[in-house]
Design a protein around this motif. Structure first.
Motif, PDB file in Angstrom:
ATOM      1  N   LYS A 186      -8.507  -5.333  -5.590  1.00  0.00           N
ATOM      2  CA  LYS A 186      -8.748  -5.464  -4.150  1.00  0.00           C
ATOM      3  C   LYS A 186      -8.553  -6.909  -3.692  1.00  0.00           C
ATOM      4  O   LYS A 186      -7.970  -7.162  -2.636  1.00  0.00           O
ATOM      5  CB  LYS A 186     -10.164  -4.998  -3.813  1.00  0.00           C
ATOM      6  N   ALA A 187      -9.049  -7.861  -4.477  1.00  0.00           N
ATOM      7  CA  ALA A 187      -8.956  -9.277  -4.097  1.00  0.00           C
ATOM      8  C   ALA A 187      -7.507  -9.745  -4.068  1.00  0.00           C
ATOM      9  O   ALA A 187      -7.100 -10.492  -3.169  1.00  0.00           O
ATOM     10  CB  ALA A 187      -9.772 -10.133  -5.063  1.00  0.00           C
ATOM     11  N   ILE A 188      -6.699  -9.299  -5.043  1.00  0.00           N
ATOM     12  CA  ILE A 188      -5.284  -9.698  -5.070  1.00  0.00           C
ATOM     13  C   ILE A 188      -4.546  -9.116  -3.872  1.00  0.00           C
ATOM     14  O   ILE A 188      -3.764  -9.802  -3.204  1.00  0.00           O
ATOM     15  CB  ILE A 188      -4.621  -9.249  -6.393  1.00  0.00           C
ATOM     16  N   ILE A 189      -4.787  -7.832  -3.577  1.00  0.00           N
ATOM     17  CA  ILE A 189      -4.132  -7.196  -2.429  1.00  0.00           C
ATOM     18  C   ILE A 189      -4.573  -7.877  -1.123  1.00  0.00           C
ATOM     19  O   ILE A 189      -3.784  -8.069  -0.197  1.00  0.00           O
ATOM     20  CB  ILE A 189      -4.443  -5.689  -2.380  1.00  0.00           C
ATOM     21  N   ASP A 244       4.576   0.654  -5.074  1.00  0.00           N
ATOM     22  CA  ASP A 244       4.004  -0.448  -4.304  1.00  0.00           C
ATOM     23  C   ASP A 244       3.101  -1.300  -5.190  1.00  0.00           C
ATOM     24  O   ASP A 244       2.911  -1.023  -6.375  1.00  0.00           O
ATOM     25  CB  ASP A 244       3.264   0.088  -3.073  1.00  0.00           C
ATOM     26  N   LEU A 245       2.518  -2.337  -4.583  1.00  0.00           N
ATOM     27  CA  LEU A 245       1.730  -3.287  -5.371  1.00  0.00           C
ATOM     28  C   LEU A 245       0.468  -2.674  -5.955  1.00  0.00           C
ATOM     29  O   LEU A 245       0.057  -3.037  -7.060  1.00  0.00           O
ATOM     30  CB  LEU A 245       1.379  -4.507  -4.507  1.00  0.00           C
ATOM     31  N   VAL A 246      -0.139  -1.753  -5.235  1.00  0.00           N
ATOM     32  CA  VAL A 246      -1.334  -1.081  -5.776  1.00  0.00           C
ATOM     33  C   VAL A 246      -0.951  -0.274  -7.007  1.00  0.00           C
ATOM     34  O   VAL A 246      -1.654  -0.296  -8.029  1.00  0.00           O
ATOM     35  CB  VAL A 246      -2.006  -0.193  -4.710  1.00  0.00           C
ATOM     36  N   ASP A 247       0.183   0.444  -6.944  1.00  0.00           N
ATOM     37  CA  ASP A 247       0.666   1.191  -8.110  1.00  0.00           C
ATOM     38  C   ASP A 247       0.835   0.269  -9.312  1.00  0.00           C
ATOM     39  O   ASP A 247       0.420   0.590 -10.436  1.00  0.00           O
ATOM     40  CB  ASP A 247       2.028   1.835  -7.807  1.00  0.00           C
ATOM     41  N   ILE A 248       1.457  -0.875  -9.065  1.00  0.00           N
ATOM     42  CA  ILE A 248       1.739  -1.811 -10.156  1.00  0.00           C
ATOM     43  C   ILE A 248       0.441  -2.336 -10.768  1.00  0.00           C
ATOM     44  O   ILE A 248       0.287  -2.397 -11.997  1.00  0.00           O
ATOM     45  CB  ILE A 248       2.607  -2.979  -9.648  1.00  0.00           C
ATOM     46  N   LEU A 249      -0.515  -2.711  -9.907  1.00  0.00           N
ATOM     47  CA  LEU A 249      -1.784  -3.241 -10.415  1.00  0.00           C
ATOM     48  C   LEU A 249      -2.576  -2.174 -11.172  1.00  0.00           C
ATOM     49  O   LEU A 249      -3.203  -2.468 -12.196  1.00  0.00           O
ATOM     50  CB  LEU A 249      -2.613  -3.801  -9.253  1.00  0.00           C
ATOM     51  N   LEU A 306       0.797  -1.233   0.000  1.00  0.00           N
ATOM     52  CA  LEU A 306       0.000   0.000   0.000  1.00  0.00           C
ATOM     53  C   LEU A 306       0.826   1.278   0.000  1.00  0.00           C
ATOM     54  O   LEU A 306       0.277   2.365  -0.148  1.00  0.00           O
ATOM     55  CB  LEU A 306      -0.939   0.018   1.207  1.00  0.00           C
ATOM     56  N   GLY A 307       2.135   1.159   0.213  1.00  0.00           N
ATOM     57  CA  GLY A 307       2.982   2.339   0.162  1.00  0.00           C
ATOM     58  C   GLY A 307       3.256   2.991   1.489  1.00  0.00           C
ATOM     59  O   GLY A 307       4.144   3.838   1.595  1.00  0.00           O
TER      60      GLY A 307
END
Length: 491
Positions: free
Chosen positions: A288-291, A264-269, A189-190
């Motif tokens: 949301k489900a992946i995170i 972060d992962l949200v940025d990437i997705l 999430l950063g």
């Protein structure tokens, strides 16, 4: 037919029907299929009553009587239980495609956006696409290494917190879950979300994920889940998490917050969604489900492995001494052991492997489901059979492990056996197509944290009661009592 005979048949009809029902339940008619052995079952609930409070232990005990493949009836659902290396290999390798589906389970479906996550999604094109996105964009070796500074930052902060206690009581369990939560938050999430409300939400989510849902196994009694409030609680937690992730995504889209990590992962997705580089449209619920998967697996199982490892070392002073000696030789008085040092720490890796063997985080793994009729170890397994692999029992099989109930890290020194799903006597992360894709991410945290804890501190138990190794049962098996210690600096 005489009136007397007619009267007898009418009056005896309920008894005849009851006997026929019992016969069908306890003495099923012979079929041409060679099904695995089955223990006796009760009407309606089948073998549910035999699982008890520790299903992995109960199923292990039953396997001693009925063999490495048992066919149970949990409610109305046929469930195959595999408790041997050969059975696990056939399910996760030989017939991997046939057993790669997931059963539809009510609570995971509510909590995980209709099972749009990687762990509980049905096998097929959708699952292949979301797993590919995670493996290629989120969990590559390069990506895991890019978050090295996050792991080392949080480790340094934990060391300072322990030092600040000045030898007074330290709740090491609480510090470990805080560290893993902070690492996952920053990576995914950063930034960190350390509030009690957030931690409580995650705890309630994980607790519900491990709850037994009557409706999943006895559909005609699905109303029981509503009556007990199980569905309501799942709906409430799903709503809370959805609102939280909605705000996180909004923050990333508008970049409202400062102090952001590089990416972060949200940025990437969001980038994958925007560029549509995969040719597969990613909806917001999929992000949301992946995170959510990253949180549930990344925080809970990682923290659990660390807690059990330290508990075993405290119970086995010789193993602790050996690991500390290795750490001191590698660290050579430097402020911290870094990730560059970890490859040279063979005993550290052996301790973590032995902990995963004795305390498999998810002892029954995540259930599978057969998609067609198949032969397994000579038995006929019908399509639609739910499959449970008792990884905990396999890891304690005396035919594969010498003194299987003893904590002996030395068994993994100079051994090729690893936890990546290729050695079926040791499958803490599963195997095959449905094996955990985040092994490297989890073990990077485990190795760094354990190495530095034993390098920097001597730990003494506050009370002998803290040697209690009782389990707290859920989807993940935790230590029931927290680790309470006093810490003395080694330098």
């Amino acid at each position: 037919m005489s009136f007397t005979l007619q009267l007898f048949l009418v009056s005896s009809l309920p008894l005849i029907l009851a006997l026929l029902l019992l016969k069908s339940l306890y003495f099923p008619s012979k079929s041409d299929k060679n099904l695995p052995p089955s223990p006796p079952k009760l009407p309606l609930i089948g073998n549910l009553h035999q699982l008890g409070s520790s299903p992995h232990r109960a199923l292990h005990a039953m396997a001693q009587t009925y063999g490495p493949l048992m066919l149970l009836r949990l409610g109305t659902v046929p469930v195959l239980v595999a408790s041997s290396v050969d059975a696990a290999r056939d399910i996760m390798k030989t017939h991997d495609i046939i057993f790669s589906n997931r059963p539809k389970l009510n609570i995971p479906s509510i909590l995980c956006y209709g099972s749009k996550d990687i762990a509980f999604a049905q096998y097929g094109e959708y699952w292949r696409q979301v797993k590919s996105i995670a493996v290629l964009h989120l969990l590559t070796n390069k990506r895991v290494q890019s978050y090295r500074h996050v792991r080392e930052d949080e480790m340094a902060l934990m060391i300072e917190k322990i030092r600040d206690t000045h030898k007074s009581e330290v709740n090491l369990s609480e510090l470990l879950i805080s560290l893993t939560n902070n690492v996952v938050c920053r990576v995914a999430l950063g930034r960190t979300y350390e509030g009690r409300k957030f931690k409580s939400l995650l705890e309630r989510f994980l607790e519900l994920l491990g709850c037994f849902s009557v409706g999943s196994y006895v559909p005609s009694l699905a109303w029981v889940d509503r009556l007990t409030g199980l569905e309501r609680r799942a709906d409430e937690i799903a709503k809370e998490f959805d609102e939280f992730f909605e705000s996180v995504i909004d923050e990333h889209v508008s970049k409202k917050f400062v102090g952001v990590e590089s990416q972060d992962l949200v940025d990437i997705l969001l980038e994958v969604q925007r560029d549509n580089s995969t040719g597969f449209h990613i909806e917001k619920d999929v992000i949301k489900a992946i995170i959510l998967d990253v949180f549930a697996a990344g925080t809970d199982t990682t923290f659990t492995n660390l807690e059990w490892a330290i508990s075993e070392l405290l119970r086995h002073p010789q193993a602790m001494k050996k690991l500390q000696q290795e750490a001191w030789e590698i660290g050579q008085g430097r402020p911290m052991i870094t990730e560059d040092d970890l490859e040279k720490m063979a005993y550290l890796k052996a301790v973590l492997k032995e902990t995963l063997r004795l305390h498999t985080p998810i002892p029954l793994l995540v259930p599978r489901e057969s998609t067609q009729d198949v032969k397994l170890l000579g038995y006929d397994i019908p399509s639609g059979t739910q499959v449970i692999i008792n990884a905990w029992a396999i890891a304690r099989d005396p035919s594969k492990w010498e003194e299987p109930n003893e904590f002996r890290p030395e068994r993994f020194l100079n051994s090729p056996i690893d936890y990546k799903g290729l050695h079926f006597e040791f499958i803490p992360f599963g195997g095959g197509r449905r094996g955990c894709p985040a092994i490297q991410f989890a073990m990077a945290i485990n190795e760094l944290v354990l190495a530095n804890l034993v390098y920097k501190f001597h730990f003494t138990l506050v009370s002998e009661e803290d040697l209690d190794m009782s389990e707290s049962i859920g989807l993940t098996v935790h230590k029931k009592r927290p680790i309470l210690v006093s810490a003395t600096s080694c330098s």
